[in-house]
Write an enzyme that holds these catalytic residues in place. Structure first.
Site, short mmCIF file in Angstrom:
data_model
loop_
_atom_site.label_atom_id
_atom_site.label_comp_id
_atom_site.label_asym_id
_atom_site.label_seq_id
_atom_site.Cartn_x
_atom_site.Cartn_y
_atom_site.Cartn_z
N SER A 153 0.76 -1.07 -0.14
CA SER A 153 -0.22 0.06 0.19
C SER A 153 0.98 1.10 0.22
O SER A 153 1.59 1.58 0.78
CB SER A 153 -1.12 -0.20 1.42
N LYS A 179 -1.33 -0.97 -4.53
CA LYS A 179 -2.11 -0.44 -3.88
C LYS A 179 -1.72 0.53 -3.57
O LYS A 179 -1.06 1.16 -2.96
CB LYS A 179 -3.09 -0.26 -2.85
N LYS A 181 -2.74 4.90 -2.18
CA LYS A 181 -3.41 6.03 -1.90
C LYS A 181 -4.26 7.00 -2.32
O LYS A 181 -3.33 7.84 -2.95
CB LYS A 181 -3.24 6.57 -0.24
N ASP A 206 -6.35 2.65 -2.80
CA ASP A 206 -7.49 3.49 -1.55
C ASP A 206 -7.87 4.63 -1.52
O ASP A 206 -6.88 5.55 -1.16
CB ASP A 206 -6.99 2.36 -0.51
N GLU A 231 -11.00 1.19 -3.38
CA GLU A 231 -11.34 0.81 -1.37
C GLU A 231 -11.79 2.08 -1.16
O GLU A 231 -11.22 3.39 -1.22
CB GLU A 231 -10.06 0.28 -0.96
N ASP A 256 -13.73 -1.17 3.38
CA ASP A 256 -12.33 -0.89 4.25
C ASP A 256 -13.91 -0.36 6.07
O ASP A 256 -14.25 -1.55 6.64
CB ASP A 256 -11.44 -0.56 4.62
N LYS A 280 -9.83 -6.86 8.66
CA LYS A 280 -9.29 -6.13 9.65
C LYS A 280 -9.78 -6.60 10.44
O LYS A 280 -10.39 -6.73 10.98
CB LYS A 280 -9.08 -4.61 9.52
N GLY A 308 -4.00 -4.08 6.50
CA GLY A 308 -2.80 -4.30 7.52
C GLY A 308 -3.58 -2.05 8.04
O GLY A 308 -3.71 -2.04 7.38
O1 OSB Z 1 -6.85 2.26 5.06
O2 OSB Z 1 -5.65 -0.20 4.45
C1 OSB Z 1 -5.94 1.74 4.46
C2 OSB Z 1 -2.64 1.51 6.91
C3 OSB Z 1 -3.34 2.77 8.03
C4 OSB Z 1 -4.58 2.78 7.96
C5 OSB Z 1 -5.77 1.90 7.19
C6 OSB Z 1 -4.47 1.88 6.03
C7 OSB Z 1 -3.59 1.57 6.17
C8 OSB Z 1 -3.21 0.60 4.57
C9 OSB Z 1 -2.00 0.42 4.92
O3 OSB Z 1 -3.13 1.10 3.29
C10 OSB Z 1 -1.49 -1.10 4.90
C11 OSB Z 1 -0.10 -1.41 5.10
O4 OSB Z 1 -0.39 -1.70 6.64
O5 OSB Z 1 0.54 -2.02 4.48
MG MG Z 2 -8.04 0.99 2.65
#
Ligand code: OSB
Ligand code: MG
Length: 392
Positions: A153, A179, A181, A206, A231, A256, A280, A308
């Site tokens: 991510s 992925k 952001k 995401d 996402e 999510d 999660k 994650g």
């Molecule tokens: O939205 O998936 C998410 C990290 C912190 C809070 C929300 C998210 C995330 C990530 C990181 O996308 C995922 C990772 O742990 O690599």
């Molecule tokens: Mg997410």
């Protein structure tokens, strides 16, 4: 009526153990991130890792509370979780001997919300149970995969070129899915360029709730890039507008933030709010709920994957066990320890193979050792809770 194909999913086999929990350790540890992580709700350079250790019969099980320091992704924070564990969950766990996961779940169900706090405690209990039985966590919950497919991510970067370089770097390391952001101003153009450079990779985005239903025409521009999913485009607690958006979007929506329980997952699928679910363990309150969502989606043929929360190796090891279940058919946000931290709290660290797989450990419990000296050196706070007495 839909008749689901009957599938026999292995569940946690009943045991005869009753645990007299001797001590619950609640510890926060500050770990610097190798590089800042930016999403639509802000930027962080370190993680205050919240660990829970539960000891019985000379063994300790470890869990992690994934709450952040500020209530952005979720209303929970390190502070609220510490309060809820210290004042409600730990006393409930210590009140009498513990028979099984369902016993723990039903004690916690008396308190509303605070899923991440509850999950941290459940995780520690499950590691303790697996270690006590001498089986891996994956085996305990019915995992079937020896290795799990993983992706990365990538946060919003200060400049586009930096993002393109990151994408190349993680693809070269073997990650199976990228992925990105996104947020308004960092979306269609960035995605177009990544797709142009890499026509065949698994690519997803995401939004962490950065859009509104009125942005549908804007997000429809993403449909031409054959994304694996988008996402959580809309509000954290929304299902209806997501359903409206999904009916007008070719790209599958993955939820999510909106999926906080198995009941919400079922409602989302009934409404057509999404086609994919990110599980999660922390967000949904622990293993019992995560397993229920997995089973629901597996029965309906809905793909799930493991999200994650920039966890330390302890939370990550639980994610690896979860992602070894048969319904986890898409790569998870479970990257190598080195993607997050200079040094992890577990030994050995999590590594990703050149073909983008993480091995599922076969040793008892989490299958990793906890580096207690390293924890100690980076600890910001620690409390040991024994039945009715709290000592610093
Ligand atoms: O939205 O998936 C998410 C990290 C912190 C809070 C929300 C998210 C995330 C990530 C990181 O996308 C995922 C990772 O742990 O690599
Ligand atoms: Mg997410």
């Amino acid at each position: 009526m839909q008749t689901d194909t009957a599938v026999a999913l292995p569940r946690i086999p009943a045991g005869f153990e009753r645990f007299e929990i001797e001590e619950i350790e609640v510890r926060t540890v500050r770990l610097r991130l190798n590089e800042p992580f930016e999403t639509s709700f802000g930027r962080i350079d370190s993680r205050l890792i919240f660990l829970v250790g539960v000891t019985a019969g000379g063994l300790t099980g470890w869990g992690e509370v994934v709450a952040a320091e500020e209530p952005r992704y979720s209303y929970e924070t390190v502070g609220t979780a510490r309060h809820v564990i210290r004042d409600y969950l730990a006393p409930a766990m210590l009140s009498r001997s513990l028979s099984d996961l369902d016993d723990l779940r039903s004690r916690f169900a008396l308190f509303r919300g605070h899923n991440m706090a509850k999950a941290g405690m459940e995780l520690a209990y499950m590691d303790l149970l697996a270690r006590t039985r001498g089986v891996s966590l994956s085996k305990l919950i019915g995992g079937t995969r020896p290795g799990i497919a993983v992706g990365v991510s990538l946060g919003i970067q200060p400049a586009r070129d930096l993002l393109f370089r990151r994408v190349d770097q993680y693809l070269a390391l073997g990650y199976q899915r990228i992925k990105l952001k996104i947020k308004p101003g960092w979306d269609v153009d960035v995605v177009r360029e990544v797709r142009r450079r890499h026509p065949n990779i698994l690519l997803s985005v995401d939004a962490n709730s950065a859009y509104r239903i009125e942005d549908l025409p804007h997000l429809q521009a993403l449909d031409e890039f054959e994304l694996l999913m988008i996402e959580q485009p809309l509000d954290h607690d929304d299902l209806l507008d997501h359903a409206r958006m999904q009916s007008e979007l070719k790209t599958p929506i993955c939820l999510d933030e909106s999926i906080t329980s198995a009941r919400r997952a079922k409602q989302a699928l009934d409404l057509g709010s999404c086609e994919i679910i990110n599980i999660k363990i922390g967000r949904v309150g622990g293993y019992s709920e995560a397993l229920a969502i997995h089973d629901l989606c597996f029965a309906k043929g809905v793909p799930v994957w493991c999200g994650g929360m920039l966890e330390s190796g302890i939370g990550r090891a639980h994610n690896i066990a979860l992602a070894s279940l048969p319904g986890f058919t898409l790569p998870g946000d479970i990257s190598a320890s080195s993607r997050y931290f200079g040094r992890d709290v577990i030994v050995p660290p999590v590594t990703v193979s050149a073909n983008g797989l993480v091995d599922v450990p076969q040793d008892p419990g989490l299958g990793f050792d906890v580096d207690r000296d390293y924890l100690e050196r980076n600890t910001e706070s620690v409390e040991r809770i024994k039945s009715k007495t709290i000592t610093a």
